[in-house]
Design an enzyme around this catalytic site. Structure first.
Site, PDB file in Angstrom:
ATOM      1  CG  ASN A  10      -1.823   1.123   1.404  1.00 11.09           C
ATOM      2  OD1 ASN A  10      -1.685   2.128   0.711  1.00 11.09           O
ATOM      3  ND2 ASN A  10      -2.769   1.015   2.326  1.00 11.09           N
ATOM      4  NE  ARG A  94      -5.083   3.114  -1.140  1.00  8.79           N
ATOM      5  CZ  ARG A  94      -4.933   4.286  -0.531  1.00  8.79           C
ATOM      6  NH1 ARG A  94      -3.823   4.552   0.137  1.00  8.79           N
ATOM      7  NH2 ARG A  94      -5.883   5.188  -0.567  1.00  8.79           N
ATOM      8  CG  HIS A 183     -10.008   6.659   1.323  1.00 11.88           C
ATOM      9  ND1 HIS A 183     -10.377   7.941   1.687  1.00 11.88           N
ATOM     10  CD2 HIS A 183      -8.658   6.614   1.419  1.00 11.88           C
ATOM     11  CE1 HIS A 183      -9.294   8.646   1.999  1.00 11.88           C
ATOM     12  NE2 HIS A 183      -8.235   7.856   1.841  1.00 11.88           N
ATOM     13  N   GLY A 215      -5.815  11.334   4.600  1.00 14.08           N
ATOM     14  CA  GLY A 215      -6.876  11.605   3.632  1.00 14.08           C
ATOM     15  C   GLY A 215      -8.176  11.155   4.277  1.00 14.08           C
ATOM     16  NE  ARG A 244      -4.986  14.608   0.294  1.00 15.31           N
ATOM     17  CZ  ARG A 244      -5.266  13.305   0.263  1.00 15.31           C
ATOM     18  NH1 ARG A 244      -6.419  12.893  -0.224  1.00 15.31           N
ATOM     19  NH2 ARG A 244      -4.405  12.418   0.707  1.00 15.31           N
ATOM     20  NE  ARG A 287      -1.360  10.460  16.964  1.00 13.22           N
ATOM     21  CZ  ARG A 287      -0.732   9.495  16.324  1.00 13.22           C
ATOM     22  NH1 ARG A 287      -0.415   8.387  16.948  1.00 13.22           N
ATOM     23  NH2 ARG A 287      -0.398   9.623  15.051  1.00 13.22           N
ATOM     24  CB  VAL A 334      -9.006  10.729  12.577  1.00 13.83           C
ATOM     25  CG1 VAL A 334      -9.903  11.633  13.401  1.00 13.83           C
ATOM     26  CG2 VAL A 334      -7.708  11.441  12.199  1.00 13.83           C
ATOM     27  N   GLY A 335     -10.707   8.122  12.823  1.00 10.50           N
ATOM     28  CA  GLY A 335     -12.008   7.516  13.130  1.00 10.50           C
ATOM     29  C   GLY A 335     -11.909   6.408  14.163  1.00 10.50           C
ATOM     30  CD  GLU A 336      -9.117   2.005  12.504  1.00 15.20           C
ATOM     31  OE1 GLU A 336      -8.117   1.586  13.106  1.00 15.20           O
ATOM     32  OE2 GLU A 336      -9.283   1.856  11.272  1.00 15.20           O
ATOM     33  CD  GLU A 387      -6.947   1.448   3.086  1.00 18.93           C
ATOM     34  OE1 GLU A 387      -6.145   1.738   3.998  1.00 18.93           O
ATOM     35  OE2 GLU A 387      -7.218   2.220   2.163  1.00 18.93           O
TER      36      GLU A 387
END
Ligand code: ADP
Ligand code: UVW
Ligand code: MG
Length: 403
Positions: A10, A94, A183, A215, A244, A287, A334-336, A387
């Site tokens: 990846n 990927r 993604h 991203g 971005r 963080r 971030v989401g996890e 992934e």
């Protein structure tokens, strides 16, 4: 001996994540990461999992993706897992942009390589790195099937109403301007894993997936098929990201050219590399931003609020697109990991059946889990993405078919 191993690469703009898996049980034999490629302080972290061996680290400059991959090959060889192994069945890559040409995992030949190269202008940060990874791997093992798994593939089910921009149709078609989305491997994996967590078949559930890494993108998945996603022609559209901008009035670009005297390349760099969280507050790591907010930093707080405001707008939009939502799933770095992001993104949405339980949200785990209160109308989940496993599975399935 049957070859049952798959190496997954990846390659990101400045990093390579890799895993070697044995597809008999999808077990991981080695995992690793090369980061800060092209800088003085590059780092390779390699973890062999077969021997129970400890992680090894290399630090010091790694000039480019080719050097990175060669270093990875050396580390694998040191554990007896080298690329020369007869047990290696394929290498899965990927590839971020597959345009409209690739809707499925694809065995790579010269024609496929040329098409990935042609798509560089619409994925300038990603496709060049993916190509170097493929070329280096091919040079090391020319006899081995190499498979490309495209970020765009999962999104090819989007209806034209979601995939088209409202610009002149002839111009759009001449330049293949449309919304591709990215993604996709993660959105596919996480939407399926969320259905599993709910004990349902993917065809029965509607899920909003929020992939929040460096991203970031959101997608609306209806019965296992993507019907909308927040990234577009390139991975620049949509959510506020690490570096971005995400959505903005395209006239900002004309203004910067006409009034600011900036060149196309300068604006490209501004919007892709110097905007988003880093542009807003100087940091792109969530963080660090949370630490600064806890210390009373106003700029970090505003950056966080802008990030959350955009995220909330997409949750609302995809709620409307789907009509009925069974689950919202948070994934990626971030989401996890960032409980305050999950809490803030869903704050005030109880009217939509969306809520987060404070205690459940605070739990840290690598397992898929629910964080909504018992009996909530819509499940809220944290589902770690994988992934690499998804790429390995798709690669091995395709190669198996071709044998
Ligand atoms: N414990 C944590 N708390 C908050 N954010 C985190 C944490 N760990 C990682 N992150 C965030 O995750 C980001 C990286 O996510 P990742 O999915 O690995 O991104 P990518 O694949 O784009 O490199 C980091 O930039 C950081 O902002
Ligand atoms: C497509 C994309 O944005 O990928 P990443 O998050 O790896 O940069
Ligand atoms: Mg990622």
């Amino acid at each position: 001996m049957t070859a049952t191993r798959v190496l997954v690469l990846n390659s990101g703009s400045s990093s390579v994540k890799y895993q070697l898996l044995d597809m008999r049980d999808s077990g991981r034999l080695a995992v690793g990461l090369v980061e800060r490629i092209g800088e003085e302080n590059s780092r390779l972290k390699h973890t062999p999992l077969t021997t129970g061996g400890a992680s090894r680290e290399r630090t010091g400059p790694i000039a480019d993706h080719e050097a990175a991959l060669k270093a990875v090959a050396e580390e694998l060889a040191a554990d007896g897992l080298g690329l020369d192994s007869a047990e290696l069945a394929a290498i899965g890559h990927r590839v971020v942009h597959g345009g409209q040409s690739f809707t499925e995992p694809t065995v790579i030949d010269d024609t496929v390589l040329a098409e990935i190269e042609r798509l560089i202008p619409v994925a300038p940060l990603h496709n060049p790195a993916n190509l170097t990874g493929i070329r280096t791997a091919r040079a090391l093992r020319p006899d081995l099937p190499q498979v490309a798994v495209f970020d765009t593939a999962f999104h090819t089910t989007m209806p034209e109403s979601a995939a088209r921009y409202a610009i002149d149709v002839e111009t759009a078609d001449a330049y293949r301007i449309r919304r591709y989305g990215f993604h996709g491997t993660s959105h596919a994996y996480v939407s399926r894993a969320t259905a599993e967590l709910l004990g349902k078949d993917p065809s029965e559930v509607n899920v909003i997936v929020l992939h929040l890494g460096n991203g970031a993108s959101a997608s609306a998945v209806e019965g296992g098929r993507c019907v909308d996603t927040s990234m577009g022609l390139t991975p620049l559209e949509g959510l506020v990201m690490g570096t971005r901008s995400g959505d903005m009035d395209p006239a900002v670009i004309f203004h910067l050219m006409r009034v600011g005297g900036m060149s196309t390349d300068e604006i490209d760099t501004l919007l892709n590399k110097k905007s988003g969280l880093i542009g807003l507050c100087g940091d792109n790591d969530m963080r660090e931003i949370r630490r600064r907010i806890d210390g009373g930093d106003e700029r970090a707080k505003l950056a966080f609020d802008i990030y959350i405001h955009r995220l909330k707008k997409y949750i609302g939009a995809y709620y409307a697109v789907l009509g009925r939502v069974d689950a919202v799933a948070f994934t990626a770095g971030v989401g996890e990991n960032a409980a305050p992001v999950r809490e803030a993104a869903l704050a005030g949405l109880a009217g939509l059946g969306l809520a987060v339980d404070g205690d459940l949200n605070a739990v840290r785990s690598d397992e898929p889990r629910l964080i909504s209160p018992a009996g909530a109308r819509v499940a809220v989940a944290v589902v770690p993405t994988d992934e690499e496993l998804e790429i390995a599975t798709q690669t091995y399935t395709l190669v198996g078919k071709n044998i």
